[in-house]
Design a protein around this motif. Sequence first.
Motif, short mmCIF file in Angstrom:
data_model
loop_
_atom_site.label_atom_id
_atom_site.label_comp_id
_atom_site.label_asym_id
_atom_site.label_seq_id
_atom_site.Cartn_x
_atom_site.Cartn_y
_atom_site.Cartn_z
N ALA A 95 0.86 -1.16 0.00
CA ALA A 95 0.00 0.00 0.00
C ALA A 95 0.91 1.23 0.00
O ALA A 95 2.06 1.14 0.40
CB ALA A 95 -0.88 0.00 1.24
N ALA A 96 0.38 2.39 -0.42
CA ALA A 96 1.18 3.61 -0.51
C ALA A 96 0.86 4.55 0.64
O ALA A 96 -0.30 4.89 0.88
CB ALA A 96 0.92 4.31 -1.84
N LEU A 97 1.90 4.96 1.35
CA LEU A 97 1.73 6.01 2.37
C LEU A 97 1.38 7.31 1.66
O LEU A 97 1.66 7.47 0.48
CB LEU A 97 3.04 6.16 3.16
CG LEU A 97 3.40 4.98 4.07
CD1 LEU A 97 4.84 5.09 4.54
CD2 LEU A 97 2.46 4.90 5.26
N PRO A 98 0.76 8.27 2.38
CA PRO A 98 0.43 9.57 1.76
C PRO A 98 1.66 10.19 1.10
O PRO A 98 2.76 10.19 1.67
CB PRO A 98 -0.04 10.40 2.95
CG PRO A 98 -0.58 9.39 3.92
CD PRO A 98 0.30 8.19 3.77
N GLY A 99 1.48 10.67 -0.12
CA GLY A 99 2.55 11.35 -0.84
C GLY A 99 3.52 10.42 -1.56
O GLY A 99 4.44 10.87 -2.23
N ARG A 100 3.30 9.11 -1.49
CA ARG A 100 4.24 8.16 -2.08
C ARG A 100 3.72 7.59 -3.40
O ARG A 100 2.53 7.54 -3.65
CB ARG A 100 4.51 7.00 -1.13
CG ARG A 100 5.09 7.40 0.21
CD ARG A 100 6.50 7.94 0.10
NE ARG A 100 6.99 8.37 1.40
CZ ARG A 100 7.57 7.57 2.29
NH1 ARG A 100 7.74 6.29 2.01
NH2 ARG A 100 7.98 8.04 3.46
N ASN A 101 4.70 7.12 -4.20
CA ASN A 101 4.43 6.39 -5.44
C ASN A 101 4.96 4.98 -5.26
O ASN A 101 6.11 4.81 -4.85
CB ASN A 101 5.17 7.02 -6.62
CG ASN A 101 4.60 8.36 -6.99
OD1 ASN A 101 3.63 8.45 -7.71
ND2 ASN A 101 5.19 9.42 -6.46
N ILE A 102 4.15 3.98 -5.58
CA ILE A 102 4.63 2.60 -5.53
C ILE A 102 4.18 1.89 -6.80
O ILE A 102 3.28 2.36 -7.49
CB ILE A 102 4.12 1.84 -4.28
CG1 ILE A 102 2.59 1.85 -4.21
CG2 ILE A 102 4.72 2.44 -3.01
CD1 ILE A 102 2.04 0.95 -3.10
N GLU A 103 4.84 0.77 -7.13
CA GLU A 103 4.50 0.08 -8.38
C GLU A 103 4.81 -1.39 -8.31
O GLU A 103 5.62 -1.84 -7.48
CB GLU A 103 5.24 0.72 -9.56
CG GLU A 103 6.74 0.83 -9.36
CD GLU A 103 7.40 1.67 -10.45
OE1 GLU A 103 6.87 2.73 -10.80
OE2 GLU A 103 8.45 1.24 -10.94
N ILE A 104 4.15 -2.13 -9.19
CA ILE A 104 4.37 -3.58 -9.29
C ILE A 104 4.15 -3.97 -10.75
O ILE A 104 3.44 -3.27 -11.48
CB ILE A 104 3.44 -4.35 -8.34
CG1 ILE A 104 3.97 -5.75 -8.09
CG2 ILE A 104 1.99 -4.39 -8.87
CD1 ILE A 104 3.53 -6.36 -6.78
N THR A 105 4.77 -5.07 -11.17
CA THR A 105 4.65 -5.52 -12.55
C THR A 105 3.89 -6.84 -12.58
O THR A 105 4.18 -7.75 -11.80
CB THR A 105 6.05 -5.68 -13.18
OG1 THR A 105 6.73 -4.43 -13.09
CG2 THR A 105 5.95 -6.09 -14.64
N GLN A 106 2.90 -6.91 -13.47
CA GLN A 106 2.06 -8.11 -13.59
C GLN A 106 1.59 -8.27 -15.02
O GLN A 106 1.45 -7.29 -15.74
CB GLN A 106 0.78 -7.93 -12.76
CG GLN A 106 0.90 -8.16 -11.30
CD GLN A 106 -0.44 -7.96 -10.62
OE1 GLN A 106 -0.55 -7.15 -9.72
NE2 GLN A 106 -1.47 -8.67 -11.05
N ARG A 107 1.28 -9.50 -15.38
CA ARG A 107 0.58 -9.74 -16.64
C ARG A 107 -0.92 -9.65 -16.39
O ARG A 107 -1.43 -10.28 -15.47
CB ARG A 107 0.89 -11.13 -17.18
CG ARG A 107 2.28 -11.25 -17.70
CD ARG A 107 2.51 -12.49 -18.53
NE ARG A 107 3.92 -12.53 -18.86
CZ ARG A 107 4.48 -11.79 -19.82
NH1 ARG A 107 3.73 -10.99 -20.58
NH2 ARG A 107 5.78 -11.85 -20.04
N LEU A 108 -1.60 -8.87 -17.20
CA LEU A 108 -3.06 -8.79 -17.08
C LEU A 108 -3.68 -9.50 -18.27
O LEU A 108 -3.39 -9.17 -19.43
CB LEU A 108 -3.51 -7.33 -17.03
CG LEU A 108 -3.06 -6.53 -15.79
CD1 LEU A 108 -3.62 -5.12 -15.85
CD2 LEU A 108 -3.50 -7.23 -14.50
#
Length: 292
Positions: free
Chosen positions: A122-135
Amino acid sequence: MHCLMHRTPTTPRWHRALRTVTVLIAAAHSVGATPGLAAQSTRGAATPLDYVAMDYAFRGPARTAAGLHRIRLNNTGTKLHHVQLIRLEDGKRLGDVFPILQRNKGLHGLPSWARPAGGVSAALPGRNIEITQRLAAGRYAVICWIPTDDGQIHVMKGMMTELEVTPSSARGIADPVATRRVTLTEYQATWSAPLARGRQTLRIENAGKQSHELLVVRLAPGKTMRDVERWSGTGPAPMEMWTGLASIAPGGVAWLELDVTPGRYAIFCFAPDARDAKPHAEHGFLQIVDIR
Ligand SMILES: [Cu+2]
């Protein structure tokens, strides 16, 4: 967060799990493989899928083509938020799964046509996070099921949208290069090599019988999982970083890039158990790792 936040904070079983948790001291050496190359190959190839989280809404695309995606979350709100994908089968829509989420206050008791399909958490306020997946092609609900102080979950306040993934005939893109394999089962994460300092790409696979998450938190100095459990999303966070894979059904795979700096990390799963609905952390799915 999740179930824990609106559960009584003194659940005995949870505290027993905390007391018996193994403290692993990871080696101080950094990763031997080529995380730089891995990161580059992932970044270059995957289609970005960008969501902005607010209190309490998402802004994001309604459509994308099937294939490898880099799911990114920019949290512009003041609370913790995540992106949970739920694959909707049998022609079902967001409106069909909404009353079930409302009734169960989370992912417990989803019907077979609604399968957790990962996302970033999950992202804390003000943060950017990412993950890679096949959809894969199909229709998805995109929701946040983190609870608020009043016991509701964010989806009840409007944090939901739909994503249509259209079939694609484009040439397949190779999987990202991983430096660690993490296998999720009941109730643990098994690592091909321990978490270490530096950049690394985890290939996370759910080889279990239930849906699981892999959440990674770096605790703030002097803070414990008890503080994380009790944090209401208001005031200073007891953690300095939060990222990970949202709940994903058996067979699901995702790639998570981490840049691990010294500190104490908690790695856990809050997905609800199929039998008793308790977060998997209460069944022992919790590791504490010290990185020096
Ligand atoms: Cu949220």
